[in-house]
Scaffold this motif. Structure first.
Motif, PDB file in Angstrom:
ATOM      1  N   PRO A 122      38.946  49.311  15.127  1.00 49.80           N
ATOM      2  CA  PRO A 122      40.226  48.626  14.880  1.00 49.80           C
ATOM      3  C   PRO A 122      41.422  49.470  15.321  1.00 49.80           C
ATOM      4  N   GLY A 123      42.246  48.886  16.193  1.00 51.38           N
ATOM      5  CA  GLY A 123      43.436  49.562  16.679  1.00 51.38           C
ATOM      6  C   GLY A 123      43.219  50.481  17.857  1.00 51.38           C
ATOM      7  N   GLN A 124      41.958  50.774  18.208  1.00 53.43           N
ATOM      8  CA  GLN A 124      41.703  51.660  19.343  1.00 53.43           C
ATOM      9  C   GLN A 124      42.145  50.986  20.644  1.00 53.43           C
ATOM     10  N   HIS A 125      42.853  51.730  21.469  1.00 48.11           N
ATOM     11  CA  HIS A 125      43.484  51.194  22.677  1.00 48.11           C
ATOM     12  C   HIS A 125      42.823  51.797  23.911  1.00 48.11           C
ATOM     13  N   TYR A 126      42.450  50.925  24.870  1.00 48.18           N
ATOM     14  CA  TYR A 126      41.872  51.376  26.127  1.00 48.18           C
ATOM     15  C   TYR A 126      42.533  50.615  27.272  1.00 48.18           C
ATOM     16  N   ILE A 127      42.562  51.239  28.429  1.00 50.91           N
ATOM     17  CA  ILE A 127      43.119  50.600  29.624  1.00 50.91           C
ATOM     18  C   ILE A 127      41.988  50.429  30.637  1.00 50.91           C
ATOM     19  N   VAL A 128      41.796  49.200  31.106  1.00 53.42           N
ATOM     20  CA  VAL A 128      40.725  48.888  32.048  1.00 53.42           C
ATOM     21  C   VAL A 128      41.327  48.240  33.295  1.00 53.42           C
ATOM     22  N   ASP A 129      40.927  48.711  34.454  1.00 53.73           N
ATOM     23  CA  ASP A 129      41.383  48.111  35.706  1.00 53.73           C
ATOM     24  C   ASP A 129      40.947  46.646  35.774  1.00 53.73           C
ATOM     25  N   ASN A 130      41.866  45.793  36.256  1.00 53.98           N
ATOM     26  CA  ASN A 130      41.581  44.344  36.317  1.00 53.98           C
ATOM     27  C   ASN A 130      40.272  44.031  37.016  1.00 53.98           C
ATOM     28  N   GLY A 131      40.005  44.715  38.119  1.00 54.89           N
ATOM     29  CA  GLY A 131      38.820  44.407  38.919  1.00 54.89           C
ATOM     30  C   GLY A 131      37.521  44.857  38.305  1.00 54.89           C
ATOM     31  N   HIS A 132      37.581  45.563  37.164  1.00 52.68           N
ATOM     32  CA  HIS A 132      36.363  46.077  36.543  1.00 52.68           C
ATOM     33  C   HIS A 132      36.006  45.367  35.241  1.00 52.68           C
ATOM     34  N   LEU A 133      36.908  44.572  34.709  1.00 52.10           N
ATOM     35  CA  LEU A 133      36.657  43.898  33.437  1.00 52.10           C
ATOM     36  C   LEU A 133      35.648  42.764  33.621  1.00 52.10           C
ATOM     37  N   VAL A 134      34.632  42.707  32.750  1.00 52.58           N
ATOM     38  CA  VAL A 134      33.589  41.688  32.839  1.00 52.58           C
ATOM     39  C   VAL A 134      33.660  40.712  31.659  1.00 52.58           C
ATOM     40  N   ALA A 135      33.662  41.240  30.434  1.00 51.48           N
ATOM     41  CA  ALA A 135      33.673  40.387  29.244  1.00 51.48           C
ATOM     42  C   ALA A 135      34.247  41.177  28.073  1.00 51.48           C
ATOM     43  N   TRP A 136      34.756  40.443  27.072  1.00 44.06           N
ATOM     44  CA  TRP A 136      35.312  41.105  25.893  1.00 44.06           C
ATOM     45  C   TRP A 136      35.238  40.166  24.696  1.00 44.06           C
ATOM     46  N   SER A 137      35.123  40.767  23.504  1.00 42.96           N
ATOM     47  CA  SER A 137      35.040  40.000  22.264  1.00 42.96           C
ATOM     48  C   SER A 137      36.338  39.241  22.012  1.00 42.96           C
TER      49      SER A 137
END
Length: 223
Positions: A155-170
């Protein structure tokens, strides 16, 4: 239905074992091989509006339904691009958003629908206005370009992911799009442009390769 992931990594394939009468849906063209007890049929789901939305998610308008119609059977499915496959178990409360091209297969009890994420977020993320949402209860198979890495955020943990690498998320994960750097010029020259900011709690799946970056690399060798 039982799922076994074969050759995990960049060339993964899923082996789906069906009891007599069981069926599941897969992306069009995903079937590699199957028992002679299994029938395959192409269907469009969600009516005209559902077909319209799916067209904008980057997926095929039609899905294939594979059913063990004449006894138990096996089906092998794989994505069209060289990439990994990940199995996600949906329990009726955990829902997932899937990037365009990320859906491979799911049990019939899993609901796959195209939902709007808004024009701004869709344009900036490069995913388009509509993305796929998986809900319900059952097995979901997602695919990637390259291998898949799972990141579990507290909860509250922040990450940065490049647009071209994102596949799925809750669905519990907050997801926003912004410039990679503080300035426009710095964002552009860094090669990152826009990135996705994700905050927990929830799981995030990202791929080890970027299809757009790979395409740019290939183009330099084309006369």
């Amino acid at each position: 239905m039982e799922v076994e992931l074969l050759f995990p990594g960049s060339y993964c394939m899923a082996k789906v074992t069906l009891k007599s009468g069981e069926a599941f849906r897969a992306e069009s063209g995903a079937m590699v091989a199957m028992s002679d007890t299994v029938d395959v049929e192409g269907k469009a789901e969600g009516g005209v509006m559902g077909m319209f939305k799916r067209a904008f998610t980057g997926e095929s308008v039609f899905l294939q339904t594979l059913k063990a119609a004449r006894g138990a059977g096996e089906v092998f499915v794989s994505p069209s691009e060289p990439g990994d496959v990940q199995l996600i178990e949906l329990n009726g409360t955990n829902e997932y958003f899937v990037q365009k091209g990320g859906f491979l297969a799911a049990e019939n009890s899993v609901v796959i629908e195209a939902v709007s994420q808004g024009f701004f977020k869709g344009f900036m993320s490069g995913e388009g206005m509509f993305i796929q949402k998986a809900s319900g209860k059952g097995k979901l198979l997602i695919s990637s370009f390259g291998a898949i890495c799972k990141l579990s955020l507290t909860p509250g943990q922040h990450y940065i992911v490049d647009n071209g690498h994102l596949v799925a998320w809750s669905h519990t994960t907050q997801y926003e799009v912004s410039k990679a750097s503080s300035g426009w010029l710095s964002s552009a020259t860094s090669g990152e442009g826009f990135v996705c900011h994700v905050r927990g709690p929830g799981d995030v799946y990202f791929q080890t390769r970027n299809p757009t970056g790979f395409g740019s690399w290939v183009r330099q060798f084309i006369p």
